[in-house]
Design an enzyme around this catalytic site. Structure first.
Site, PDB file in Angstrom:
ATOM      1  N   ARG A 235       0.857  -1.178   0.000  1.00 54.66           N
ATOM      2  CA  ARG A 235       0.000   0.000   0.000  1.00 54.66           C
ATOM      3  C   ARG A 235       0.896   1.231   0.000  1.00 54.66           C
ATOM      4  O   ARG A 235       1.922   1.261   0.693  1.00 54.66           O
ATOM      5  CB  ARG A 235      -0.905   0.027   1.229  1.00 54.66           C
ATOM      6  CG  ARG A 235      -2.123  -0.881   1.136  1.00 54.66           C
ATOM      7  CD  ARG A 235      -3.142  -0.380   0.105  1.00 54.66           C
ATOM      8  NE  ARG A 235      -4.326  -1.213   0.036  1.00 54.66           N
ATOM      9  CZ  ARG A 235      -4.487  -2.239  -0.819  1.00 54.66           C
ATOM     10  NH1 ARG A 235      -3.533  -2.535  -1.675  1.00 54.66           N
ATOM     11  NH2 ARG A 235      -5.606  -2.922  -0.835  1.00 54.66           N
ATOM     12  N   GLU A 264      -3.270   7.727  -4.544  1.00 53.69           N
ATOM     13  CA  GLU A 264      -3.564   7.281  -5.915  1.00 53.69           C
ATOM     14  C   GLU A 264      -4.772   8.036  -6.470  1.00 53.69           C
ATOM     15  O   GLU A 264      -5.730   8.239  -5.740  1.00 53.69           O
ATOM     16  CB  GLU A 264      -3.837   5.775  -5.912  1.00 53.69           C
ATOM     17  CG  GLU A 264      -2.599   4.996  -5.536  1.00 53.69           C
ATOM     18  CD  GLU A 264      -2.821   3.495  -5.402  1.00 53.69           C
ATOM     19  OE1 GLU A 264      -3.874   3.000  -5.851  1.00 53.69           O
ATOM     20  OE2 GLU A 264      -1.939   2.835  -4.860  1.00 53.69           O
ATOM     21  N   HIS A 282      -0.725   0.498  -9.993  1.00 54.37           N
ATOM     22  CA  HIS A 282      -1.421  -0.457  -9.111  1.00 54.37           C
ATOM     23  C   HIS A 282      -1.951  -1.663  -9.906  1.00 54.37           C
ATOM     24  O   HIS A 282      -3.166  -1.874 -10.013  1.00 54.37           O
ATOM     25  CB  HIS A 282      -2.559   0.231  -8.343  1.00 54.37           C
ATOM     26  CG  HIS A 282      -2.901  -0.474  -7.050  1.00 54.37           C
ATOM     27  ND1 HIS A 282      -3.357   0.161  -5.932  1.00 54.37           N
ATOM     28  CD2 HIS A 282      -2.836  -1.788  -6.715  1.00 54.37           C
ATOM     29  CE1 HIS A 282      -3.581  -0.700  -4.961  1.00 54.37           C
ATOM     30  NE2 HIS A 282      -3.267  -1.909  -5.421  1.00 54.37           N
TER      31      HIS A 282
END
Ligand code: GLV
Length: 317
Positions: A235, A264, A282
């Protein structure tokens, strides 16, 4: 009896949708990016079930907006830091995630990043595409061998173990640090500090919780070898992005590969300008098979709970 109602916050494979359609009335958000917060709050009202993504914040406000009929929040992700699990449980709402089905895909992708970073694949691609490549040379764009080096895994859960299992193929020895008390055959347990100071590649595999937020900060980066590489498929907020940008600019470490970011889809502007960082959007679990399996598992959880059964993969804290 009215059919249960299900809000799904993003398009999912049609095979999975049809399983759900047989049982529920579905409200499907079809936008190209995350459902806007106000729309989420509005559309969740009165729903029996919610299938959501890691881009949706499922907090007390959202749970209250849903109302007392909500039975399950099925997160289509293994990580569930976007869900306030205690707030859900306090309201009698079950929370589920999608472990296991993505383990191998994320482990493969971690190795894709390790190899691409240490062999400068995307830097090389930029040179070819820009038309500035002058041709083969003995000392051009040299990378680093992995053979004989140490892979340091921070966190030794399912994904880290799958990453470790692939290490012998590349001749790397494995070390790990983890707060749990267990041993892993073929891997050496080290303290977090020992892991940082001795590893050639440090790969992060911890969930995002209070204790892991900015685990990789200026201090941690300064402990790493100058020749070391950092990989983050966990993360974004596990790494202090500003500190990493500083460390990469100062060549305090050799390079980094990031699949996840603090905010993000925003990326720290300094990182965007650096050559020694590989930036991908991602994609850790992003294969057709794996994403379908994740949606399918979330659907199975919804269907189980709606049928009064225990879900397959409940999370409780
Ligand atoms: C993706 O990041 C996931 O947690 O599944």
């Amino acid at each position: 009896m009215p059919r249960p109602s299900l809000l799904i916050t993003r398009r999912i494979p049609s095979s999975v949708l049809s399983r759900l359609e047989a049982v529920c009335d579905i409200d499907l958000y079809t936008g190209e990016s995350a459902i806007p917060r106000d729309e989420l709050l509005r559309r969740v009202h009165g729903k029996t079930a919610l299938m959501c993504l890691l881009t949706d914040a499922i907090d007390a406000e959202l749970l209250d907006a849903a109302g007392p009929g909500l039975q399950i929040v099925a997160n289509i992700a293994v990580g569930y830091n976007n869900v306030d699990v205690p707030a859900a449980n306090a309201r009698g709402v079950i929370v589920t995630n999608t472990p296991d089905v993505l383990t191998e895909a994320v482990a493969d992708f971690t190795w894709a990043l390790i190899l691409a970073l240490t062999r400068r694949v995307s830097e090389g691609e930029r040179v070819v595409r820009s038309g500035t490549w002058k041709g083969w040379a003995l000392d051009f764009m040299l990378g680093t061998d992995l053979r004989g080096k140490q892979l340091g895994l921070v966190g030794m859960g399912r994904i880290a173990r799958a990453v470790a299992a692939r290490a012998p193929a590349f001749g790397m020895r494995v070390a790990f640090s983890d707060s749990g008390d267990f041993t892993v055959p073929g891997a050496e347990r080290l303290s977090f500090d020992q892991l940082l100071t001795t590893s050639d590649v440090v790969s992060l595999h911890v969930p995002l919780v209070d204790e892991t937020r900015h685990l990789i900060d200026k201090r941690a980066l300064a402990r790493m070898k100058r020749s070391a590489y950092l990989i983050n498929t966990a993360r974004g907020p596990v790494v202090d992005e500003a500190a990493l940008a500083w460390a990469l600019e100062q060549h305090l470490i050799a390079g980094a590969a990031l699949d996840v970011y603090e905010q993000e889809p925003k990326v720290h502007p300094t990182l965007l300008a650096l050559e020694n960082v590989l930036l991908v959007p991602h994609l850790g679990s992003a294969t057709t098979e794996t994403r379908t399996a994740m949606a399918d598992l979330a659907a199975s959880n919804v269907l189980a709970v709606l049928a009064g059964q225990a879900p397959l993969t409940r999370v409780t804290s």
